[in-house]
Design an enzyme around this catalytic site. Structure first.
Site, short mmCIF file in Angstrom:
data_model
loop_
_atom_site.label_atom_id
_atom_site.label_comp_id
_atom_site.label_asym_id
_atom_site.label_seq_id
_atom_site.Cartn_x
_atom_site.Cartn_y
_atom_site.Cartn_z
N HIS A 125 21.65 67.21 49.42
CA HIS A 125 22.92 66.59 49.80
C HIS A 125 23.69 67.64 50.60
O HIS A 125 23.52 68.84 50.36
CB HIS A 125 23.79 66.28 48.58
CG HIS A 125 23.19 65.33 47.60
ND1 HIS A 125 22.38 65.74 46.58
CD2 HIS A 125 23.33 63.99 47.47
CE1 HIS A 125 22.02 64.68 45.87
NE2 HIS A 125 22.59 63.61 46.38
N ASP B 25 25.17 70.17 48.31
CA ASP B 25 24.27 71.04 47.54
C ASP B 25 24.20 72.39 48.25
O ASP B 25 23.99 73.43 47.62
CB ASP B 25 22.84 70.49 47.49
CG ASP B 25 22.74 69.16 46.76
OD1 ASP B 25 23.66 68.85 45.99
OD2 ASP B 25 21.75 68.45 46.99
N MET C 85 13.92 65.40 53.82
CA MET C 85 14.92 64.36 53.53
C MET C 85 16.29 64.99 53.31
O MET C 85 16.41 66.09 52.78
CB MET C 85 14.48 63.61 52.26
CG MET C 85 15.41 62.53 51.79
SD MET C 85 16.71 63.12 50.67
CE MET C 85 16.02 62.65 49.08
N GLU D 111 18.42 53.66 47.82
CA GLU D 111 17.95 53.96 46.46
C GLU D 111 18.69 53.10 45.43
O GLU D 111 19.85 53.33 45.14
CB GLU D 111 18.17 55.44 46.15
CG GLU D 111 17.68 55.80 44.76
CD GLU D 111 17.79 57.29 44.46
OE1 GLU D 111 17.97 58.09 45.40
OE2 GLU D 111 17.70 57.65 43.27
N LYS E 195 19.86 51.43 41.84
CA LYS E 195 20.07 51.86 40.45
C LYS E 195 20.96 50.82 39.78
O LYS E 195 21.93 50.37 40.39
CB LYS E 195 20.74 53.25 40.43
CG LYS E 195 20.81 53.86 39.04
CD LYS E 195 21.36 55.27 39.07
CE LYS E 195 21.34 55.87 37.67
NZ LYS E 195 21.93 57.21 37.60
N GLU F 2 13.34 54.87 42.47
CA GLU F 2 13.22 55.95 41.49
C GLU F 2 12.70 55.40 40.16
O GLU F 2 13.22 54.40 39.65
CB GLU F 2 14.58 56.63 41.28
CG GLU F 2 14.54 57.64 40.13
CD GLU F 2 15.79 58.48 39.98
OE1 GLU F 2 16.34 58.92 41.00
OE2 GLU F 2 16.19 58.70 38.82
N HIS G 62 15.30 54.65 37.43
CA HIS G 62 16.27 53.58 37.66
C HIS G 62 15.69 52.21 37.33
O HIS G 62 16.36 51.38 36.70
CB HIS G 62 16.77 53.63 39.11
CG HIS G 62 17.46 54.93 39.43
ND1 HIS G 62 17.88 55.26 40.69
CD2 HIS G 62 17.79 55.99 38.64
CE1 HIS G 62 18.45 56.46 40.66
NE2 HIS G 62 18.39 56.92 39.43
N ASP H 11 11.37 58.64 44.41
CA ASP H 11 11.92 59.62 43.46
C ASP H 11 11.11 59.54 42.17
O ASP H 11 11.20 58.56 41.41
CB ASP H 11 13.40 59.33 43.18
CG ASP H 11 14.31 59.90 44.26
OD1 ASP H 11 13.78 60.50 45.22
OD2 ASP H 11 15.54 59.76 44.13
N ASP I 212 20.46 57.73 32.33
CA ASP I 212 19.52 58.21 33.35
C ASP I 212 19.02 59.60 32.96
O ASP I 212 19.70 60.59 33.17
CB ASP I 212 20.27 58.25 34.69
CG ASP I 212 19.38 58.56 35.85
OD1 ASP I 212 18.15 58.42 35.73
OD2 ASP I 212 19.92 58.93 36.91
N ASP J 103 16.12 61.32 33.89
CA ASP J 103 15.55 62.19 34.92
C ASP J 103 14.62 63.26 34.36
O ASP J 103 14.69 64.43 34.74
CB ASP J 103 16.67 62.87 35.75
CG ASP J 103 17.45 61.88 36.61
OD1 ASP J 103 16.92 60.80 36.92
OD2 ASP J 103 18.59 62.21 36.99
N ASP K 272 12.83 63.79 41.62
CA ASP K 272 14.28 63.73 41.39
C ASP K 272 14.50 63.79 39.89
O ASP K 272 14.67 62.77 39.22
CB ASP K 272 14.89 62.45 41.98
CG ASP K 272 16.40 62.47 41.84
OD1 ASP K 272 16.94 63.54 41.51
OD2 ASP K 272 17.03 61.43 42.06
#
Ligand code: GLT
Ligand code: MN
Ligand code: MN
Length: 393
Positions: A61, A64, A95, A188, A190, A224, A227, A252, A262, A264, A294
């Site tokens: 991002h 980030d 990406m 994406e 969710k 993902e 999700h 993801d 979530d 992950d 992810d």
């Protein structure tokens, strides 16, 4: 050196196209109830570590890499250092995406906030982030609309919200074209979290919106695991639908127990069987996209645990890939599949309307008692699959 980096058949290499987000290995273990449990790792260090572990790339991002309040000079210095690390290691940035969820300004959404100024700000932030992504070589641009949604439907008309979302995607497609960026956009889905309910909650919802856009060919999916699993769905089915439509632009990978927040978790850790069928789907269809993780290390982990997590994610994928090859070479399994093939399960065994065929089917005599009696041997097939997964076959 990471302790799990032994050299064997499951050692990842760049040609496997494994990628991680800066936010994934960089996750400091903060959760809604507790503070960070490990220090933030710098972007340059992440690049070096991921390269050492055999990853192909790192995704990000805007924020980030570049703090929200960085001056232009600070931004340039950060980007320069990051690019130097990429250069040194050969790591790629396939990406990029925008953080449209952290800043309180996005508390009611970005592209679907009721506040038109917020929607314009979201466009501005995304255009800048697309510029950054291009500077780093990204060709896929992800849209995760974590804040696009509601807690109360008294707040906004969901039909209007869809129009705002569509307007934003159309606008940004045009921006990409006008700049000569050639991005592929990946939506994406969710179902919820952090909003009570998020718009475009599933792969199917997102696919349906895509075909109403001005440039549907530019927009696909970034599904993902966690999700769809949160929504109680079979992830492989959604991914297959996206693949079949030519819309799987990114993926993801992670792991999740159904009915939870979530999580992950590390790929394959919660439901190895579902992960196996996902890897089978991707590998059998020779999908050429990035295998992006992810996910993040458990909150209990220190930095070494983070690298164990990263190495483990890639290793699990490669182990499952080997299991897929074993499944595809297993004579008993293939015998059972050949029986199904003879019954009509082979690729291409399809119906296409013609008056003649309609007449033939209308007049066809079916031996229904025999058809009702004929079992499918799926118990045997599944047990053999499980024995491969259990490692006893
Ligand atoms: C965030 C979210 C992910 C998205 C990322 C991209 S950010 O961590 O939980 O599912 O893919 O915006
Ligand atoms: Mn997630
Ligand atoms: Mn994700």
């Amino acid at each position: 050196m990471p302790r799990s980096a032994t050299q064997d058949a499951y050692t990842p290499r760049p040609e496997h196209h494994f990628t991680f987000g800066l936010w994934t290995v960089g996750n400091p273990g903060r959760d809604p109830f507790g503070e960070a449990t490990r220090p933030q790792i710098g972007a340059v260090e992440i690049v070096h570590k991921l390269a050492e572990l055999g990853a192909y790339g790192v995704n990000l991002h805007d924020n980030d890499l570049i703090p929200r309040d960085a001056s232009p000079a600070e931004r340039d210095k950060i980007v320069k250092d990051f690019k130097a690390a990429l250069q040194q290691t050969g790591l790629k940035v396939p990406m990029a995406t925008t953080n449209l969820f952290g800043d309180p300004v996005f508390r009611d959404g970005a592209f679907t906030s009721v506040d038109a100024k917020v929607r314009r700000h979201a466009l501005q932030k995304t255009m800048r982030s697309m510029d950054l992504g291009k500077e780093l070589g990204a060709f896929t641009y992800v849209f995760w609309g974590g804040r696009e949604g509601t807690e109360t439907n008294a707040s906004k008309d969901p039909q209007e919200a869809m129009k705002w979302f569509r307007d934003a995607l159309n606008f940004l497609c045009e921006y990409s074209i006008a700049q000569g960026y050639d991005y592929k956009f990946a939506l994406e889905p969710k179902p919820n979290e952090p909003r009570g309910d998020i718009f475009l909650p599933t792969i199917g919802h997102a696919l349906a919106l895509i075909y109403t856009l001005d440039h549907p060919e530019m927009v696909g999916l970034n599904p993902e695991v966690a999700h769809d699993t949160m929504a109680g769905l079979d992830f492989s089915h959604g991914v297959a639908q996206a693949l079949e439509a030519g819309k799987l632009f990114h993926i993801d990978l992670n792991s999740q127990k159904p009915g939870r927040y979530d999580q992950d978790h590390r790929f394959g850790s919660e439901d190895p069987k579902a992960a196996f069928f996902l890897v089978k789907l991707l590998e059998d269809s020779k999908w050429s996209g990035m295998r992006h993780f992810d996910s993040h290390a458990y909150r209990t982990e220190d930095q070494q645990g983070v690298w164990d997590f990263a190495a483990g994610s890639m290793r699990t994928y490669l182990i499952l890939k080997e299991k897929v090859a074993q499944f595809n070479a297993d004579t008993q399994i293939q015998g059972l599949l050949a029986d199904l093939g003879a019954r009509g399960s082979k690729a291409g065994a399809r119906f296409k309307f013609s008056n003649e065929l309609a007449k033939t089917i209308q007049n066809e005599q079916f031996d229904l008692p025999a058809m009702r009696d004929h079992g499918y041997a799926y118990e045997r097939l599944d047990q053999l699959t499980m024995e491969i997964l259990f490692g006893v076959r």
